[in-house]
Write a protein that holds these residues in place. Structure first.
Motif, mmCIF file in Angstrom:
data_model
loop_
_atom_site.group_PDB
_atom_site.id
_atom_site.type_symbol
_atom_site.label_atom_id
_atom_site.label_comp_id
_atom_site.label_asym_id
_atom_site.label_seq_id
_atom_site.Cartn_x
_atom_site.Cartn_y
_atom_site.Cartn_z
ATOM 1 N N GLY A 190 0.871 -1.275 0.114
ATOM 2 C CA GLY A 190 -0.136 0.032 -0.049
ATOM 3 C C GLY A 190 0.755 1.498 0.109
ATOM 4 O O GLY A 190 0.271 2.405 -0.176
ATOM 5 N N ASN A 191 2.329 1.188 0.048
ATOM 6 C CA ASN A 191 3.033 2.233 -0.028
ATOM 7 C C ASN A 191 3.683 2.586 -1.276
ATOM 8 O O ASN A 191 3.743 1.681 -2.153
ATOM 9 N N TYR A 192 4.202 3.618 -1.451
ATOM 10 C CA TYR A 192 4.699 4.278 -2.695
ATOM 11 C C TYR A 192 6.064 4.829 -2.452
ATOM 12 O O TYR A 192 6.491 5.225 -1.263
ATOM 13 N N ALA A 193 6.922 4.981 -3.649
ATOM 14 C CA ALA A 193 8.278 5.522 -3.381
ATOM 15 C C ALA A 193 8.659 6.632 -4.705
ATOM 16 O O ALA A 193 7.914 6.527 -5.731
ATOM 17 N N ASP A 194 9.084 7.815 -4.192
ATOM 18 C CA ASP A 194 9.263 8.524 -5.458
ATOM 19 C C ASP A 194 10.522 9.531 -5.120
ATOM 20 O O ASP A 194 11.027 9.377 -3.882
ATOM 21 N N SER A 195 10.969 10.427 -5.828
ATOM 22 C CA SER A 195 12.024 11.142 -5.728
ATOM 23 C C SER A 195 11.864 12.470 -6.397
ATOM 24 O O SER A 195 11.159 12.547 -7.485
ATOM 25 N N SER A 196 12.177 13.600 -6.058
ATOM 26 C CA SER A 196 12.286 15.084 -6.650
ATOM 27 C C SER A 196 13.639 14.926 -7.503
ATOM 28 O O SER A 196 13.750 15.986 -8.240
ATOM 29 N N ASP A 197 14.342 14.073 -7.560
ATOM 30 C CA ASP A 197 15.762 14.131 -8.450
ATOM 31 C C ASP A 197 15.286 14.132 -9.853
ATOM 32 O O ASP A 197 14.581 12.810 -10.040
ATOM 33 N N SER A 198 15.746 14.726 -10.686
ATOM 34 C CA SER A 198 15.548 14.601 -12.142
ATOM 35 C C SER A 198 16.059 13.528 -12.639
ATOM 36 O O SER A 198 15.548 12.886 -13.687
ATOM 37 N N ARG A 199 17.073 12.801 -12.117
ATOM 38 C CA ARG A 199 17.666 11.538 -12.479
ATOM 39 C C ARG A 199 16.670 10.359 -12.471
ATOM 40 O O ARG A 199 16.675 9.305 -13.280
ATOM 41 N N PHE A 200 15.777 10.667 -11.422
ATOM 42 C CA PHE A 200 14.864 9.456 -11.131
ATOM 43 C C PHE A 200 13.888 9.735 -12.496
ATOM 44 O O PHE A 200 13.220 8.742 -12.922
ATOM 45 N N ASP A 201 13.448 10.709 -12.670
ATOM 46 C CA ASP A 201 12.535 10.961 -13.955
ATOM 47 C C ASP A 201 13.031 10.508 -15.304
ATOM 48 O O ASP A 201 12.071 10.229 -16.072
ATOM 49 N N GLU A 202 14.215 10.617 -15.295
ATOM 50 C CA GLU A 202 14.949 10.107 -16.342
ATOM 51 C C GLU A 202 14.783 8.609 -16.398
ATOM 52 O O GLU A 202 14.694 8.104 -17.660
ATOM 53 N N LEU A 203 14.762 7.823 -15.545
ATOM 54 C CA LEU A 203 14.475 6.540 -15.351
ATOM 55 C C LEU A 203 13.394 6.179 -15.736
ATOM 56 O O LEU A 203 12.870 5.057 -16.413
ATOM 57 N N LEU A 204 12.104 6.980 -15.007
ATOM 58 C CA LEU A 204 10.793 6.637 -15.422
ATOM 59 C C LEU A 204 9.943 7.925 -15.784
ATOM 60 O O LEU A 204 9.449 8.618 -15.064
ATOM 61 N N PRO A 205 10.029 8.333 -17.064
ATOM 62 C CA PRO A 205 9.461 9.453 -17.490
ATOM 63 C C PRO A 205 7.835 9.291 -17.277
ATOM 64 O O PRO A 205 7.127 8.194 -17.217
ATOM 65 N N GLY A 206 7.489 10.435 -16.682
ATOM 66 C CA GLY A 206 6.022 10.505 -16.322
ATOM 67 C C GLY A 206 5.826 11.278 -15.089
ATOM 68 O O GLY A 206 4.600 11.704 -14.927
ATOM 69 N N GLY A 207 6.750 11.035 -14.225
ATOM 70 C CA GLY A 207 6.559 11.746 -12.908
ATOM 71 C C GLY A 207 5.706 11.072 -12.002
ATOM 72 O O GLY A 207 5.133 11.609 -10.995
ATOM 73 N N PHE A 208 5.341 9.720 -11.855
ATOM 74 C CA PHE A 208 4.543 9.231 -11.084
ATOM 75 C C PHE A 208 5.167 8.328 -9.921
ATOM 76 O O PHE A 208 6.409 7.911 -10.094
ATOM 77 N N ALA A 209 4.691 8.414 -8.606
ATOM 78 C CA ALA A 209 5.201 7.421 -7.760
ATOM 79 C C ALA A 209 5.024 5.971 -7.863
ATOM 80 O O ALA A 209 4.296 5.668 -8.850
ATOM 81 N N VAL A 210 6.056 5.265 -7.335
ATOM 82 C CA VAL A 210 5.965 3.742 -7.828
ATOM 83 C C VAL A 210 5.649 3.027 -6.633
ATOM 84 O O VAL A 210 5.965 3.119 -5.367
ATOM 85 N N ARG A 211 4.950 1.981 -6.670
ATOM 86 C CA ARG A 211 4.548 0.976 -5.806
ATOM 87 C C ARG A 211 5.680 0.330 -5.261
ATOM 88 O O ARG A 211 6.555 -0.006 -5.915
ATOM 89 N N VAL A 212 5.503 0.164 -3.727
ATOM 90 C CA VAL A 212 6.658 -0.566 -3.259
ATOM 91 C C VAL A 212 6.011 -2.063 -2.756
ATOM 92 O O VAL A 212 5.159 -1.964 -1.958
ATOM 93 N N HIS A 213 6.625 -3.050 -3.371
ATOM 94 C CA HIS A 213 6.399 -4.322 -2.923
ATOM 95 C C HIS A 213 7.490 -4.923 -1.920
ATOM 96 O O HIS A 213 8.364 -5.328 -2.215
#
Length: 133
Positions: free
Chosen positions: A105-128
């Motif tokens: 039920g939790n998510y992970a994200d970063s304001s670091d632009s390098r994370f956005d380069e890995l995952l274009p779209g700017g969405f938080a990612v589910r944490v399994h």
């Protein structure tokens, strides 16, 4: 990866009411994690190459995991081409923990632009990070 890897800092986002459905997962016990690599199922299916964990691009290898910021991997394309989620890494071998993980039920994200380069779209990612058994 035998030496301590480096990656990007991600932040966990939890339920505002404090409910924990992770069964004690890392996103319930920590506020941050360190993304150290990617497991890309889609690439393995298309190329026919074995599924292996890849380190992040050189420019994204910035921060080492710590006792307060454990290592994690980004899993891509496991169940569908657009499927993306975070799983814990083994904190000794630095490889993806081989157990079956599910979303707590939790998510992970970063304001670091390098994370956005890995995952274009700017969405938080589910944490399994929920494990039963």
């Amino acid at each position: 990866m035998s030496e301590k890897p480096k990656g990007l800092t991600l932040y966990f986002y939890r339920n505002a009411k404090g409910w924990d459905c992770t069964n004690g997962g890392i996103s319930a016990r920590f506020d941050e994690c360190t993304l150290i690599g990617i497991v890309n199922h889609t690439r393995a299916r298309i190329t026919g190459q074995p599924l292996v964990a890849q380190p992040l691009p050189e420019g994204s290898r910035v921060f080492e995991p710590t006792d307060k910021r454990p290592a994690v991997y980004l899993v891509m394309g496991k169940h569908s081409p657009n499927d993306r989620f975070i799983v814990p890494a083994d904190q000794k071998t630095w490889q993806p923990d081989g157990r079956w993980w599910m979303c707590g039920g939790n998510y992970a994200d970063s304001s670091d632009s390098r994370f956005d380069e890995l995952l274009p779209g700017g969405f938080a990612v589910r944490v399994h990070d929920r494990h039963e058994g």
